[in-house]
Design a protein around this motif. Sequence first.
Motif, PDB file in Angstrom:
ATOM      1  N   PHE A 199     -10.129 -23.737 -18.054  1.00 57.09           N
ATOM      2  CA  PHE A 199     -11.506 -24.011 -17.632  1.00 57.09           C
ATOM      3  C   PHE A 199     -12.095 -25.006 -18.615  1.00 57.09           C
ATOM      4  CE2 PHE A 199     -10.508 -19.775 -16.152  1.00 57.09           C
ATOM      5  CZ  PHE A 199     -10.947 -19.790 -14.835  1.00 57.09           C
ATOM      6  N   LEU A 200     -12.556 -26.139 -18.103  1.00 53.29           N
ATOM      7  CA  LEU A 200     -13.197 -27.154 -18.936  1.00 53.29           C
ATOM      8  C   LEU A 200     -14.684 -27.143 -18.608  1.00 53.29           C
ATOM      9  CD1 LEU A 200     -12.566 -29.413 -21.021  1.00 53.29           C
ATOM     10  CD2 LEU A 200     -12.571 -31.020 -19.092  1.00 53.29           C
ATOM     11  N   VAL A 201     -15.495 -26.692 -19.566  1.00 52.32           N
ATOM     12  CA  VAL A 201     -16.935 -26.542 -19.349  1.00 52.32           C
ATOM     13  C   VAL A 201     -17.673 -27.686 -20.041  1.00 52.32           C
ATOM     14  CG1 VAL A 201     -18.937 -25.052 -19.635  1.00 52.32           C
ATOM     15  CG2 VAL A 201     -16.688 -24.043 -19.215  1.00 52.32           C
ATOM     16  N   VAL A 202     -18.480 -28.397 -19.285  1.00 58.07           N
ATOM     17  CA  VAL A 202     -19.249 -29.517 -19.811  1.00 58.07           C
ATOM     18  C   VAL A 202     -20.609 -29.015 -20.259  1.00 58.07           C
ATOM     19  CG1 VAL A 202     -20.152 -31.821 -19.345  1.00 58.07           C
ATOM     20  CG2 VAL A 202     -18.045 -31.050 -18.216  1.00 58.07           C
ATOM     21  N   ALA A 203     -20.883 -29.118 -21.566  1.00 59.72           N
ATOM     22  CA  ALA A 203     -22.145 -28.618 -22.126  1.00 59.72           C
ATOM     23  C   ALA A 203     -22.746 -29.612 -23.115  1.00 59.72           C
ATOM     24  CB  ALA A 203     -21.917 -27.268 -22.812  1.00 59.72           C
ATOM     25  N   CYS A 204     -22.404 -30.892 -22.964  1.00 57.77           N
ATOM     26  CA  CYS A 204     -22.869 -31.903 -23.917  1.00 57.77           C
ATOM     27  C   CYS A 204     -24.162 -32.557 -23.428  1.00 57.77           C
ATOM     28  CB  CYS A 204     -21.789 -32.965 -24.120  1.00 57.77           C
ATOM     29  SG  CYS A 204     -21.328 -33.826 -22.592  1.00 57.77           S
ATOM     30  N   ILE A 231     -22.665 -27.677 -16.432  1.00 58.30           N
ATOM     31  CA  ILE A 231     -24.053 -27.214 -16.501  1.00 58.30           C
ATOM     32  C   ILE A 231     -24.861 -28.109 -17.436  1.00 58.30           C
ATOM     33  CG2 ILE A 231     -23.708 -24.801 -15.837  1.00 58.30           C
ATOM     34  CD1 ILE A 231     -23.752 -25.959 -19.483  1.00 58.30           C
ATOM     35  N   ALA A 232     -24.325 -29.303 -17.741  1.00 58.18           N
ATOM     36  CA  ALA A 232     -24.960 -30.200 -18.703  1.00 58.18           C
ATOM     37  C   ALA A 232     -25.872 -31.197 -17.986  1.00 58.18           C
ATOM     38  CB  ALA A 232     -23.891 -30.921 -19.521  1.00 58.18           C
ATOM     39  N   ARG A 233     -25.353 -32.377 -17.698  1.00 58.35           N
ATOM     40  CA  ARG A 233     -26.044 -33.412 -16.954  1.00 58.35           C
ATOM     41  C   ARG A 233     -25.066 -34.001 -15.940  1.00 58.35           C
ATOM     42  NH1 ARG A 233     -29.955 -31.340 -18.211  1.00 58.35           N
ATOM     43  NH2 ARG A 233     -31.752 -32.110 -19.395  1.00 58.35           N
ATOM     44  N   GLY A 234     -25.575 -34.312 -14.749  1.00 57.54           N
ATOM     45  CA  GLY A 234     -24.707 -34.853 -13.720  1.00 57.54           C
ATOM     46  C   GLY A 234     -24.069 -36.166 -14.117  1.00 57.54           C
ATOM     47  N   SER A 235     -24.758 -36.953 -14.940  1.00 50.70           N
ATOM     48  CA  SER A 235     -24.245 -38.263 -15.335  1.00 50.70           C
ATOM     49  C   SER A 235     -22.980 -38.181 -16.174  1.00 50.70           C
ATOM     50  CB  SER A 235     -25.320 -39.025 -16.107  1.00 50.70           C
ATOM     51  OG  SER A 235     -25.677 -38.318 -17.292  1.00 50.70           O
ATOM     52  N   VAL A 236     -22.684 -37.020 -16.748  1.00 51.18           N
ATOM     53  CA  VAL A 236     -21.505 -36.885 -17.610  1.00 51.18           C
ATOM     54  C   VAL A 236     -20.219 -36.917 -16.789  1.00 51.18           C
ATOM     55  CG1 VAL A 236     -20.372 -35.441 -19.345  1.00 51.18           C
ATOM     56  CG2 VAL A 236     -22.860 -35.566 -19.275  1.00 51.18           C
ATOM     57  N   ALA A 254     -14.011 -26.505  -8.876  1.00 50.29           N
ATOM     58  CA  ALA A 254     -15.132 -26.879  -9.739  1.00 50.29           C
ATOM     59  C   ALA A 254     -16.327 -25.984  -9.465  1.00 50.29           C
ATOM     60  CB  ALA A 254     -15.517 -28.345  -9.516  1.00 50.29           C
ATOM     61  N   GLY A 255     -17.153 -25.824 -10.487  1.00 54.94           N
ATOM     62  CA  GLY A 255     -18.429 -25.136 -10.372  1.00 54.94           C
ATOM     63  C   GLY A 255     -19.497 -26.037 -10.959  1.00 54.94           C
ATOM     64  N   LEU A 256     -20.481 -26.420 -10.160  1.00 50.18           N
ATOM     65  CA  LEU A 256     -21.439 -27.450 -10.562  1.00 50.18           C
ATOM     66  C   LEU A 256     -22.874 -26.979 -10.367  1.00 50.18           C
ATOM     67  CD1 LEU A 256     -19.673 -30.330  -8.593  1.00 50.18           C
ATOM     68  CD2 LEU A 256     -19.337 -29.760 -11.006  1.00 50.18           C
ATOM     69  N   ASP A 257     -23.714 -27.269 -11.356  1.00 50.09           N
ATOM     70  CA  ASP A 257     -25.143 -26.982 -11.239  1.00 50.09           C
ATOM     71  C   ASP A 257     -25.975 -28.249 -11.341  1.00 50.09           C
ATOM     72  OD1 ASP A 257     -27.439 -25.173 -11.108  1.00 50.09           O
ATOM     73  OD2 ASP A 257     -27.771 -25.698 -13.207  1.00 50.09           O
ATOM     74  N   VAL A 258     -25.348 -29.358 -11.747  1.00 50.30           N
ATOM     75  CA  VAL A 258     -26.082 -30.609 -11.965  1.00 50.30           C
ATOM     76  C   VAL A 258     -25.318 -31.765 -11.324  1.00 50.30           C
ATOM     77  CG1 VAL A 258     -27.259 -29.891 -14.078  1.00 50.30           C
ATOM     78  CG2 VAL A 258     -24.956 -30.819 -14.222  1.00 50.30           C
ATOM     79  N   TYR A 259     -26.073 -32.820 -10.960  1.00 55.72           N
ATOM     80  CA  TYR A 259     -25.501 -33.940 -10.220  1.00 55.72           C
ATOM     81  C   TYR A 259     -26.163 -35.232 -10.690  1.00 55.72           C
ATOM     82  CZ  TYR A 259     -24.587 -29.706  -7.731  1.00 55.72           C
ATOM     83  OH  TYR A 259     -24.229 -28.411  -7.464  1.00 55.72           O
ATOM     84  N   GLU A 260     -25.479 -36.333 -10.478  1.00 56.13           N
ATOM     85  CA  GLU A 260     -25.965 -37.589 -11.032  1.00 56.13           C
ATOM     86  C   GLU A 260     -27.235 -38.074 -10.345  1.00 56.13           C
ATOM     87  OE1 GLU A 260     -24.127 -41.700 -12.838  1.00 56.13           O
ATOM     88  OE2 GLU A 260     -22.920 -40.530 -11.441  1.00 56.13           O
ATOM     89  N   HIS A 261     -27.364 -37.810  -9.049  1.00 58.59           N
ATOM     90  CA  HIS A 261     -28.524 -38.303  -8.305  1.00 58.59           C
ATOM     91  C   HIS A 261     -29.191 -37.142  -7.568  1.00 58.59           C
ATOM     92  CE1 HIS A 261     -27.228 -42.349  -9.273  1.00 58.59           C
ATOM     93  NE2 HIS A 261     -26.035 -42.087  -8.768  1.00 58.59           N
ATOM     94  N   GLU A 262     -29.651 -36.171  -8.336  1.00 62.70           N
ATOM     95  CA  GLU A 262     -30.279 -34.987  -7.737  1.00 62.70           C
ATOM     96  C   GLU A 262     -31.540 -35.374  -6.958  1.00 62.70           C
ATOM     97  OE1 GLU A 262     -30.979 -32.170 -10.851  1.00 62.70           O
ATOM     98  OE2 GLU A 262     -28.866 -32.046 -11.390  1.00 62.70           O
ATOM     99  N   PRO A 263     -31.773 -34.723  -5.819  1.00 62.50           N
ATOM    100  CA  PRO A 263     -31.074 -33.551  -5.272  1.00 62.50           C
ATOM    101  C   PRO A 263     -29.893 -33.887  -4.362  1.00 62.50           C
ATOM    102  CG  PRO A 263     -33.000 -33.969  -3.963  1.00 62.50           C
ATOM    103  CD  PRO A 263     -32.999 -35.023  -5.053  1.00 62.50           C
ATOM    104  N   HIS A 264     -29.386 -35.105  -4.431  1.00 63.13           N
ATOM    105  CA  HIS A 264     -28.296 -35.514  -3.543  1.00 63.13           C
ATOM    106  C   HIS A 264     -26.943 -35.170  -4.170  1.00 63.13           C
ATOM    107  CE1 HIS A 264     -31.342 -37.529  -1.200  1.00 63.13           C
ATOM    108  NE2 HIS A 264     -31.757 -38.150  -2.289  1.00 63.13           N
ATOM    109  N   LEU A 278     -24.511 -25.400  -7.040  1.00 62.22           N
ATOM    110  CA  LEU A 278     -25.819 -24.771  -7.214  1.00 62.22           C
ATOM    111  C   LEU A 278     -26.888 -25.859  -7.339  1.00 62.22           C
ATOM    112  CD1 LEU A 278     -24.962 -22.025  -9.877  1.00 62.22           C
ATOM    113  CD2 LEU A 278     -24.894 -21.834  -7.378  1.00 62.22           C
ATOM    114  N   PRO A 279     -28.129 -25.568  -6.980  1.00 66.13           N
ATOM    115  CA  PRO A 279     -29.202 -26.573  -7.001  1.00 66.13           C
ATOM    116  C   PRO A 279     -29.937 -26.653  -8.336  1.00 66.13           C
ATOM    117  CG  PRO A 279     -30.002 -24.628  -5.884  1.00 66.13           C
ATOM    118  CD  PRO A 279     -28.568 -24.337  -6.256  1.00 66.13           C
ATOM    119  N   HIS A 280     -29.206 -26.881  -9.429  1.00 70.08           N
ATOM    120  CA  HIS A 280     -29.778 -27.033 -10.774  1.00 70.08           C
ATOM    121  C   HIS A 280     -30.677 -25.843 -11.117  1.00 70.08           C
ATOM    122  CE1 HIS A 280     -30.965 -30.228 -13.988  1.00 70.08           C
ATOM    123  NE2 HIS A 280     -30.897 -28.998 -14.517  1.00 70.08           N
TER     124      HIS A 280
END
Length: 314
Positions: A199-204, A231-236, A254-264, A278-280
């Motif tokens: 599991f690679l978790v993005v938290a930066c 769960i960091a930033r979608g841009s990462v 994958a499990g995602l809570d953030v996206y680069e162009h939210e809410p899209h 998930l919706p942030h």
Amino acid sequence: MQAAPPRLLQIGPLPSALEAVLQQRYQMHPLWKEPERGAFLARTAGSFDGAVTMSRHGCTADIFESLGKGVVACFGVGFEGLDLQAAARCGVQVSTTPDVLNDCVADCAFGLILASARGLVAADRHVQQGRWPAGPFPLATRVSGKRLGIVGLGRIGAAIARRGSGFDMPVRYHGRKPRPEVPYDYEPDLIELARWADFLVVACRGGAETHHLINTPVLRALGPQGFLINIARGSVVDEQALAEAIAQEHIAGAGLDVYEHEPHVPPGLLGRDNVVVLPHVAATTRETRAAMEQLVLDNLQAYFTTGKVLTPPA
């Protein structure tokens, strides 16, 4: 004669409870409702004592230059949208709301780990849609004992690591530099961390420095048994590369809570049983929201009382 309350710019919409208290304590002006923002800032330069914003709204150089003094209190821990160089140049203090959201975001990260590996959302649909009588749900992936790689061992990353220890997961991390005080192994090479991790978790942090840090080579290294959690930033995350990795089964899910162009959310990440979206909402619990709102108010009060904010970006 009692002095008038400080005048604050409201850069964008705020949580309703916070906005209500701010309007009671300060003279608030909604900048986002101004049809010609540039002209308004030029016309009112120097007349406001500060501003309130959210991480998603940010605060640009033109606002700091218009203030020329005072404070910008940000609701949120992310500060990549705040022009801190302009703030320093203009003598404006900035605050964010760190620490109070660590536990809830870490909880959500582990929720995404469990949901993606065990297929919990898809299993719920299997029952809800009446498919169980026709056959059992497919086998899933165990979480306990698997290898947990964390990209960014800050406050939230460390909270995720502690939760991983509770699941008997070996933990390694990647970041700008090792942290000798923590009991986890540092991996200076992100590709090698991805290759090692289940599991690679993005938290930066977000921002230019980490833009698309998680790309095709990282995902290829994570491999067909590995899961990406963000769960960091979608841009990462390079979302096109992630969608391709999912479609081609280069990673397990994958499990995602953030996206680069939210809410899209990219269509390639939707409608798949091995991707939980998930919706942030990682920090949106009643308890954390109240604590973040209070910290915004505390930072403003501290500045107007002592001249210093409590929690500057760090």
